[in-house]
Scaffold this motif. Structure first.
Motif, PDB file in Angstrom:
ATOM      1  N   UNK A 229      79.653  34.077  61.725  1.00  0.00           N
ATOM      2  CA  UNK A 229      78.857  35.260  62.054  1.00  0.00           C
ATOM      3  C   UNK A 229      79.504  36.531  61.518  1.00  0.00           C
ATOM      4  N   UNK A 230      80.835  36.627  61.638  1.00  0.00           N
ATOM      5  CA  UNK A 230      81.541  37.792  61.118  1.00  0.00           C
ATOM      6  C   UNK A 230      81.367  37.891  59.606  1.00  0.00           C
ATOM      7  N   UNK A 231      81.522  36.762  58.921  1.00  0.00           N
ATOM      8  CA  UNK A 231      81.387  36.750  57.463  1.00  0.00           C
ATOM      9  C   UNK A 231      79.947  37.042  57.042  1.00  0.00           C
ATOM     10  N   UNK A 232      78.988  36.545  57.801  1.00  0.00           N
ATOM     11  CA  UNK A 232      77.581  36.810  57.485  1.00  0.00           C
ATOM     12  C   UNK A 232      77.288  38.299  57.605  1.00  0.00           C
ATOM     13  N   UNK A 233      77.795  38.921  58.673  1.00  0.00           N
ATOM     14  CA  UNK A 233      77.598  40.361  58.849  1.00  0.00           C
ATOM     15  C   UNK A 233      78.291  41.141  57.741  1.00  0.00           C
ATOM     16  N   UNK A 234      79.495  40.706  57.395  1.00  0.00           N
ATOM     17  CA  UNK A 234      80.242  41.362  56.321  1.00  0.00           C
ATOM     18  C   UNK A 234      79.485  41.231  55.003  1.00  0.00           C
ATOM     19  N   UNK A 235      78.915  40.068  54.773  1.00  0.00           N
ATOM     20  CA  UNK A 235      78.142  39.832  53.561  1.00  0.00           C
ATOM     21  C   UNK A 235      76.925  40.748  53.500  1.00  0.00           C
ATOM     22  N   UNK A 236      76.261  40.937  54.641  1.00  0.00           N
ATOM     23  CA  UNK A 236      75.109  41.836  54.679  1.00  0.00           C
ATOM     24  C   UNK A 236      75.525  43.265  54.351  1.00  0.00           C
ATOM     25  N   UNK A 237      76.649  43.691  54.907  1.00  0.00           N
ATOM     26  CA  UNK A 237      77.145  45.042  54.641  1.00  0.00           C
ATOM     27  C   UNK A 237      77.453  45.199  53.157  1.00  0.00           C
ATOM     28  N   UNK A 238      78.119  44.193  52.584  1.00  0.00           N
ATOM     29  CA  UNK A 238      78.455  44.265  51.160  1.00  0.00           C
ATOM     30  C   UNK A 238      77.205  44.258  50.288  1.00  0.00           C
ATOM     31  N   UNK A 239      76.186  43.498  50.682  1.00  0.00           N
ATOM     32  CA  UNK A 239      74.936  43.473  49.919  1.00  0.00           C
ATOM     33  C   UNK A 239      74.265  44.845  49.961  1.00  0.00           C
ATOM     34  N   UNK A 240      74.282  45.470  51.127  1.00  0.00           N
ATOM     35  CA  UNK A 240      73.709  46.818  51.240  1.00  0.00           C
ATOM     36  C   UNK A 240      74.507  47.812  50.400  1.00  0.00           C
ATOM     37  N   UNK A 241      75.820  47.705  50.428  1.00  0.00           N
ATOM     38  CA  UNK A 241      76.655  48.603  49.628  1.00  0.00           C
ATOM     39  C   UNK A 241      76.377  48.403  48.138  1.00  0.00           C
ATOM     40  N   UNK A 242      76.229  47.149  47.733  1.00  0.00           N
ATOM     41  CA  UNK A 242      75.934  46.858  46.331  1.00  0.00           C
ATOM     42  C   UNK A 242      74.590  47.465  45.933  1.00  0.00           C
ATOM     43  N   UNK A 243      73.614  47.335  46.804  1.00  0.00           N
ATOM     44  CA  UNK A 243      72.294  47.910  46.542  1.00  0.00           C
ATOM     45  C   UNK A 243      72.393  49.425  46.403  1.00  0.00           C
ATOM     46  N   UNK A 244      73.152  50.054  47.315  1.00  0.00           N
ATOM     47  CA  UNK A 244      73.333  51.506  47.254  1.00  0.00           C
ATOM     48  C   UNK A 244      74.054  51.918  45.974  1.00  0.00           C
ATOM     49  N   UNK A 245      75.065  51.155  45.580  1.00  0.00           N
ATOM     50  CA  UNK A 245      75.816  51.487  44.369  1.00  0.00           C
ATOM     51  C   UNK A 245      74.910  51.412  43.145  1.00  0.00           C
ATOM     52  N   UNK A 246      74.057  50.397  43.087  1.00  0.00           N
ATOM     53  CA  UNK A 246      73.118  50.286  41.964  1.00  0.00           C
ATOM     54  C   UNK A 246      72.169  51.474  41.954  1.00  0.00           C
ATOM     55  N   UNK A 247      71.703  51.860  43.141  1.00  0.00           N
ATOM     56  CA  UNK A 247      70.788  52.998  43.233  1.00  0.00           C
ATOM     57  C   UNK A 247      71.482  54.283  42.806  1.00  0.00           C
ATOM     58  N   UNK A 248      72.708  54.508  43.280  1.00  0.00           N
ATOM     59  CA  UNK A 248      73.457  55.707  42.885  1.00  0.00           C
ATOM     60  C   UNK A 248      73.719  55.698  41.382  1.00  0.00           C
ATOM     61  N   UNK A 249      73.997  54.531  40.863  1.00  0.00           N
ATOM     62  CA  UNK A 249      74.241  54.398  39.433  1.00  0.00           C
ATOM     63  C   UNK A 249      72.983  54.735  38.646  1.00  0.00           C
ATOM     64  N   UNK A 250      71.843  54.288  39.139  1.00  0.00           N
ATOM     65  CA  UNK A 250      70.581  54.584  38.470  1.00  0.00           C
ATOM     66  C   UNK A 250      70.270  56.069  38.546  1.00  0.00           C
ATOM     67  N   UNK A 251      70.551  56.683  39.683  1.00  0.00           N
ATOM     68  CA  UNK A 251      70.302  58.120  39.849  1.00  0.00           C
ATOM     69  C   UNK A 251      71.183  58.918  38.902  1.00  0.00           C
TER      70      UNK A 251
END
Length: 100
Positions: free
Chosen positions: A45-67
């Motif tokens: 469960x801890x790793x799953x939550x961590x994975x979700x956080x990292x996926x969101x961060x990756x999505x944000x980084x791609x968006x910031x990169x696109x901006x």
């Protein structure tokens, strides 16, 4: 004959004690495995939550990169802008339908 009965009871008693010992060992092993299972569930469960956080961060980084103008992520930015425009259009339509 009495001697044979005593031997049979003695063998039976030894077998019962062996079965009891095996049962106790298996019960201890079950308890250990159950605890290990619970620990692994918590780690999962801890790793799953961590994975979700990292996926969101990756999505944000791609968006910031696109901006910021990174050509590799232009399509992502266009899709995001289109999605926001559709959401705004939907909100405007809802406001017009409600009479505001």
């Amino acid at each position: 004959m009495l001697k044979d009965l005593e031997n049979n009871f003695s063998l039976l008693e030894k077998k019962i004690l062996a079965v009891k010992k095996n049962y106790e060992n298996l019960n201890e092993k079950y308890i250990e495995l159950n605890q290990e299972h619970e620990e692994l569930k918590m780690k999962y469960e801890e790793e799953r939550k961590r994975n979700q956080v990292l996926a969101e961060e990756q999505k944000d980084i791609k968006l910031y990169s696109a901006i910021s103008g990174n050509p590799d992520h232009n399509r992502l930015m266009k899709n995001h802008i289109n999605r926001l425009i559709k959401e705004v259009d939907y909100c405007i339509a809802e406001l017009q339908n409600s009479g505001l």
